[in-house]
Design an enzyme around this catalytic site. Structure first.
Site, PDB file in Angstrom:
ATOM      1  N   ARG A  16       6.142  17.736   4.543  1.00  0.00           N
ATOM      2  CA  ARG A  16       5.687  18.248   3.301  1.00  0.00           C
ATOM      3  C   ARG A  16       4.425  19.127   3.738  1.00  0.00           C
ATOM      4  O   ARG A  16       4.000  19.475   4.810  1.00  0.00           O
ATOM      5  CB  ARG A  16       5.139  16.931   2.550  1.00  0.00           C
ATOM      6  CG  ARG A  16       6.062  16.126   1.898  1.00  0.00           C
ATOM      7  CD  ARG A  16       5.547  14.971   0.992  1.00  0.00           C
ATOM      8  NE  ARG A  16       4.904  13.957   2.115  1.00  0.00           N
ATOM      9  CZ  ARG A  16       4.124  12.874   1.613  1.00  0.00           C
ATOM     10  NH1 ARG A  16       4.133  12.564   0.431  1.00  0.00           N
ATOM     11  NH2 ARG A  16       3.787  12.156   2.646  1.00  0.00           N
ATOM     12  N   LYS A  74      -1.629  14.695   3.987  1.00  0.00           N
ATOM     13  CA  LYS A  74      -2.045  13.567   4.435  1.00  0.00           C
ATOM     14  C   LYS A  74      -3.412  13.456   5.115  1.00  0.00           C
ATOM     15  O   LYS A  74      -3.980  14.482   5.388  1.00  0.00           O
ATOM     16  CB  LYS A  74      -0.852  12.919   5.416  1.00  0.00           C
ATOM     17  CG  LYS A  74       0.258  12.374   5.068  1.00  0.00           C
ATOM     18  CD  LYS A  74       0.281  11.221   4.081  1.00  0.00           C
ATOM     19  CE  LYS A  74      -0.101   9.884   4.375  1.00  0.00           C
ATOM     20  NZ  LYS A  74      -0.050   8.782   3.450  1.00  0.00           N
ATOM     21  N   TYR A  93      -4.202  13.070   0.173  1.00  0.00           N
ATOM     22  CA  TYR A  93      -4.191  11.826   0.202  1.00  0.00           C
ATOM     23  C   TYR A  93      -4.823  11.075   1.166  1.00  0.00           C
ATOM     24  O   TYR A  93      -4.758  11.460   2.424  1.00  0.00           O
ATOM     25  CB  TYR A  93      -2.516  11.053   0.222  1.00  0.00           C
ATOM     26  CG  TYR A  93      -1.709  11.365  -0.817  1.00  0.00           C
ATOM     27  CD1 TYR A  93      -2.069  10.584  -2.091  1.00  0.00           C
ATOM     28  CD2 TYR A  93      -0.451  12.125  -0.789  1.00  0.00           C
ATOM     29  CE1 TYR A  93      -1.108  10.896  -3.223  1.00  0.00           C
ATOM     30  CE2 TYR A  93       0.153  12.377  -1.991  1.00  0.00           C
ATOM     31  CZ  TYR A  93       0.034  11.680  -3.155  1.00  0.00           C
ATOM     32  OH  TYR A  93       0.756  11.674  -4.219  1.00  0.00           O
ATOM     33  N   HIS A  95      -6.143   7.135   1.354  1.00  0.00           N
ATOM     34  CA  HIS A  95      -5.875   5.685   1.623  1.00  0.00           C
ATOM     35  C   HIS A  95      -6.954   5.135   2.606  1.00  0.00           C
ATOM     36  O   HIS A  95      -6.333   4.467   3.659  1.00  0.00           O
ATOM     37  CB  HIS A  95      -4.560   5.664   2.050  1.00  0.00           C
ATOM     38  CG  HIS A  95      -3.455   5.881   1.089  1.00  0.00           C
ATOM     39  ND1 HIS A  95      -3.158   5.285   0.020  1.00  0.00           N
ATOM     40  CD2 HIS A  95      -2.629   6.854   1.229  1.00  0.00           C
ATOM     41  CE1 HIS A  95      -2.075   5.720  -0.740  1.00  0.00           C
ATOM     42  NE2 HIS A  95      -1.750   6.846   0.004  1.00  0.00           N
ATOM     43  N   GLU A 117      -4.933   9.812  -4.477  1.00  0.00           N
ATOM     44  CA  GLU A 117      -4.404   8.399  -5.142  1.00  0.00           C
ATOM     45  C   GLU A 117      -5.385   7.678  -5.918  1.00  0.00           C
ATOM     46  O   GLU A 117      -5.095   6.697  -6.657  1.00  0.00           O
ATOM     47  CB  GLU A 117      -4.012   7.545  -3.884  1.00  0.00           C
ATOM     48  CG  GLU A 117      -5.183   6.850  -2.913  1.00  0.00           C
ATOM     49  CD  GLU A 117      -5.458   8.024  -1.981  1.00  0.00           C
ATOM     50  OE1 GLU A 117      -6.450   7.465  -1.067  1.00  0.00           O
ATOM     51  OE2 GLU A 117      -5.146   9.088  -1.810  1.00  0.00           O
ATOM     52  N   SER A 133       4.952   7.872  -5.737  1.00  0.00           N
ATOM     53  CA  SER A 133       5.243   6.650  -6.045  1.00  0.00           C
ATOM     54  C   SER A 133       6.634   6.588  -6.514  1.00  0.00           C
ATOM     55  O   SER A 133       7.495   5.785  -6.180  1.00  0.00           O
ATOM     56  CB  SER A 133       4.363   5.849  -6.950  1.00  0.00           C
ATOM     57  OG  SER A 133       3.075   5.829  -6.439  1.00  0.00           O
ATOM     58  N   VAL A 178       6.175   2.511  -8.497  1.00  0.00           N
ATOM     59  CA  VAL A 178       6.817   2.362  -7.438  1.00  0.00           C
ATOM     60  C   VAL A 178       8.004   1.120  -7.937  1.00  0.00           C
ATOM     61  O   VAL A 178       9.180   1.414  -7.665  1.00  0.00           O
ATOM     62  CB  VAL A 178       6.242   1.793  -6.110  1.00  0.00           C
ATOM     63  CG1 VAL A 178       7.137   1.103  -5.098  1.00  0.00           C
ATOM     64  CG2 VAL A 178       5.313   2.885  -5.558  1.00  0.00           C
ATOM     65  N   VAL A 238       2.515  -3.019  -4.497  1.00  0.00           N
ATOM     66  CA  VAL A 238       1.203  -3.201  -5.166  1.00  0.00           C
ATOM     67  C   VAL A 238       0.248  -2.137  -5.151  1.00  0.00           C
ATOM     68  O   VAL A 238       0.127  -1.620  -3.803  1.00  0.00           O
ATOM     69  CB  VAL A 238       0.708  -4.588  -4.603  1.00  0.00           C
ATOM     70  CG1 VAL A 238      -0.617  -4.941  -5.038  1.00  0.00           C
ATOM     71  CG2 VAL A 238       1.802  -5.767  -4.755  1.00  0.00           C
ATOM     72  N   VAL A 266       5.768  -0.842   0.441  1.00  0.00           N
ATOM     73  CA  VAL A 266       5.244   0.668   0.268  1.00  0.00           C
ATOM     74  C   VAL A 266       3.846   0.686   0.016  1.00  0.00           C
ATOM     75  O   VAL A 266       3.430   1.551   0.508  1.00  0.00           O
ATOM     76  CB  VAL A 266       6.142   1.128  -1.208  1.00  0.00           C
ATOM     77  CG1 VAL A 266       5.478   2.580  -1.547  1.00  0.00           C
ATOM     78  CG2 VAL A 266       7.538   1.177  -1.025  1.00  0.00           C
ATOM     79  N   ASP A 269       0.383   1.866   3.107  1.00  0.00           N
ATOM     80  CA  ASP A 269      -0.700   2.723   3.545  1.00  0.00           C
ATOM     81  C   ASP A 269      -2.126   2.178   3.089  1.00  0.00           C
ATOM     82  O   ASP A 269      -3.104   2.789   3.223  1.00  0.00           O
ATOM     83  CB  ASP A 269      -0.482   3.916   2.998  1.00  0.00           C
ATOM     84  CG  ASP A 269      -0.003   3.964   1.469  1.00  0.00           C
ATOM     85  OD1 ASP A 269      -0.167   2.828   0.773  1.00  0.00           O
ATOM     86  OD2 ASP A 269       0.707   4.919   1.040  1.00  0.00           O
ATOM     87  N   VAL A 297       6.852   2.474   7.222  1.00  0.00           N
ATOM     88  CA  VAL A 297       6.478   4.013   7.178  1.00  0.00           C
ATOM     89  C   VAL A 297       5.538   4.043   6.093  1.00  0.00           C
ATOM     90  O   VAL A 297       5.636   3.992   5.207  1.00  0.00           O
ATOM     91  CB  VAL A 297       7.672   4.748   7.247  1.00  0.00           C
ATOM     92  CG1 VAL A 297       7.245   6.264   6.939  1.00  0.00           C
ATOM     93  CG2 VAL A 297       8.470   4.192   8.354  1.00  0.00           C
ATOM     94  N   ALA A 298       4.243   4.772   6.503  1.00  0.00           N
ATOM     95  CA  ALA A 298       3.158   4.970   5.655  1.00  0.00           C
ATOM     96  C   ALA A 298       3.293   6.083   4.866  1.00  0.00           C
ATOM     97  O   ALA A 298       2.691   6.632   3.937  1.00  0.00           O
ATOM     98  CB  ALA A 298       1.905   4.783   6.473  1.00  0.00           C
ATOM     99  N   ASN A 299       4.259   6.973   5.189  1.00  0.00           N
ATOM    100  CA  ASN A 299       4.432   8.118   4.633  1.00  0.00           C
ATOM    101  C   ASN A 299       6.012   8.594   4.274  1.00  0.00           C
ATOM    102  O   ASN A 299       6.725   9.494   4.527  1.00  0.00           O
ATOM    103  CB  ASN A 299       3.982   9.540   5.265  1.00  0.00           C
ATOM    104  CG  ASN A 299       4.719   9.684   6.556  1.00  0.00           C
ATOM    105  OD1 ASN A 299       5.125   8.658   7.529  1.00  0.00           O
ATOM    106  ND2 ASN A 299       4.816  10.900   7.152  1.00  0.00           N
ATOM    107  N   MET A 300       6.353   7.571   3.387  1.00  0.00           N
ATOM    108  CA  MET A 300       7.691   7.370   3.193  1.00  0.00           C
ATOM    109  C   MET A 300       8.308   8.703   2.443  1.00  0.00           C
ATOM    110  O   MET A 300       9.513   9.326   2.786  1.00  0.00           O
ATOM    111  CB  MET A 300       8.186   6.420   2.234  1.00  0.00           C
ATOM    112  CG  MET A 300       8.165   5.175   3.102  1.00  0.00           C
ATOM    113  SD  MET A 300       8.456   3.640   1.588  1.00  0.00           S
ATOM    114  CE  MET A 300      10.018   3.854   1.283  1.00  0.00           C
TER     115      MET A 300
END
Length: 369
Positions: A16, A74, A93, A95, A117, A133, A178, A238, A266, A269, A297-300
Site C-alpha cells: 500500500r 504502517k 497506523y 498499533h 486507528e 477493517s 471486521v 476484537v 485479525v 496487531d 499476518v498483522a497487515n492483512m
C-alpha cells in the site's frame, strides 16, 4: 505551505501507499509541497509518473523523511526510525499497545504521532480504521477457506458443504466492522456462523440485517469455549481503542479444536485475542499449534493493496489537508476526533489506552499545549 512526505512502505509485503496521485494533486493545488519516494506506489499499481503528473517531487528515502508531515500506512520499521526527528508529524497506523519498541522510538524522537486507528467520531465509530477493517474481515474468511484445503494443511473442508454433507462452522469473536464483514462472506459461502460480542444491541443489529440466518451469542468464557470447540474457522475481530486486545481464547480451547482447523486473528496487531497467536508475515503467514493452523499476518489488507490504498485515502485525505493547512496543534484543537488519534506528542504518551497497555506514564494532550 507544508512539506508532505510519502515514503515507500518497508514492512514485509506491504504494497500500500499513503496517498494516491489524485490526493497528491489536491494537496499540491492547495499550495503544499509533496515529496514521494521513488517506487512508493508501484505495489498498488501507481507508477512514479502518475505521482509526477499530479505535482509530486520524486525523491530518495533520505529526502522524503525531511518532510514536516509524513504520511504512511504502517508503523515505522527499524530501518526507518533513524529518520524521525523532533516536531515532525507522523500520520499512519501505529498499533502501539503491542509495540513497545516503536513507542520508545517515537517518544525518543519527539515526534507528533497520530494513529489512524484511534481517531474516533462522537458516535463511537473509527472512520479511518473502518475501511481496512472491512477489507480484513472479508479477507479473513477468504484466507481461512484456502487454509482449510488439504493441500494447504487444513482438514480438507469445503466451508459451504454440498447437498447431503454438513456445512463448515465459522466463529467470529467481535461484532464490529471486521466481524460484520466476515459474516457477509461466510454467509455468502453457506457456512454455519456464530458471532460473539458483549454488546447485545450490536448482536441484535446483526441478527436483524442477516434475517436471523446466523447464531449470536453473548461473549463469556463458557460460550466462547463451546463455540471454539465446534469451529472449523475461528476469526478474532476484537478491538478496544488504543488498548491491547484481551485474551479471550485460551490455549486449552485451541487444543479442543479438530486437527486441521484454522485460526485467523485479525486483532493480532493489537496483541491478539487468541492466546496462541503471534504476528506473522505475508512471506511466512502460518504456523501450527496443537495441529491447528494459525494465521497472524498483522497487515492483512496489504495483500490487496490497490483496493486498500484507495479505500484508505478516501478517509485520510481530509485529515491530511486539515493538518497541512493549519498545523498539527490547531488541527487537533479544532477536531476532537483527530485529537483522539494523537498517541505521542513531543515525547509524551497522550493515548490512555497505549499508556495503560504498556505500563507507561500518560499525559493529557491538552496539558501539553
Amino acid at each position: 505551505m507544508m512539506r508532505i512526505g510519502v515514503p515507500c512502505e518497508r514492512k514485509d509485503h506491504e504494497f500500500r501507499v499513503g496517498v494516491v496521485p489524485d490526493g497528491v494533486r489536491q494537496l499540491c493545488e492547495a499550495g503544499h509541497e509533496v515529496l514521494v519516494e521513488r517506487g512508493a506506489g508501484e505495489g498498488s499499481g501507481m507508477g512514479d509518473e502518475s505521482f509526477a503528473r499530479a505535482g509530486a517531487h520524486l525523491v530518495d528515502v533520505a529526502d522524503v523523511w525531511t518532510a514536516d508531515l509524513v504520511i504512511k500506512v504502517k508503523e515505522p520499521q527499524p530501518d526507518e526510525v533513524r529518520w524521525l526527528r523532533s516536531g515532525q508529524v507522523l500520520f499512519t497506523y501505529l498499533h502501539l499497545a503491542a509495540a513497545p519498541a516503536v513507542t520508545a522510538a517515537l517518544r525518543d524522537a519527539g515526534v507528533v504521532a497520530i494513529a489512524y486507528e484511534t481517531i474516533q467520531d462522537p458516535d463511537g465509530s473509527f472512520p479511518v480504521l473502518a475501511p481496512m477493517s472491512e477489507v480484513a474481515g472479508r479477507l479473513a474468511v477468504q484466507i481461512g477457506v484456502a487454509l482449510l484445503q488439504k493441500d494447504r494443511g487444513g482438514k480438507g473442508l469445503l466451508l459451504g458443504g454440498v447437498p447431503g454433507v454438513m456445512r463448515g462452522c465459522v466463529t467470529i469473536l467481535g461484532a464490529g466492522t471486521v466481524g460484520i464483514n466476515a459474516v457477509r462472506v461466510a454467509r455468502a459461502l453457506g457456512a454455519e456462523v456464530y458471532v460473539l460480542d458483549v454488546n447485545l444491541s450490536r448482536l441484535g443489529y446483526l441478527y436483524d440485517i442477516f434475517a436471523g440466518e446466523l447464531n449470536t451469542l453473548y461473549s463469556n468464557p463458557a460460550n466462547i469455549e463451546r463455540a471454539v470447540r465446534v469451529s472449523d474457522l475461528l476469526i478474532g475481530a476484537v478491538y478496544l481503542s488504543g488498548r491491547r486486545a484481551p485474551t479471550l481464547v485460551t490455549e486449552s480451547m485451541i487444543e479442543q479444536m479438530q486437527p486441521g482447523s484454522v485460526v485467523c486473528d485479525v486483532s493480532v496487531d493489537q496483541g491478539g485475542c487468541v492466546e496462541t497467536i503471534h504476528p506473522t508475515t505475508h512471506s511466512d503467514p502460518t504456523y501450527s499449534v496443537h495441529d491447528v493452523i494459525h494465521y497472524g499476518v498483522a497487515n492483512m489488507p496489504g495483500a490487496v493493496p490497490r483496493t486498500s490504498t484507495f479505500a484508505l485515502t478516501n478517509t485520510t485525505l481530509p485529515y491530511v489537508e486539515h493538518i497541512a493547512n493549519v498545523g498539527a496543534e490547531a488541527a487537533v484543537r479544532a477536531d476532537p476526533a483527530l485529537a483522539l488519534g494523537v498517541n505521542v506528542w513531543g515525547g509524551e504518551i497522550v493515548c490512555e489506552g497505549v499508556a495503560d497497555s504498556l505500563g507507561l506514564p500518560h499525559r493529557r494532550l491538552e496539558d501539553l499545549f
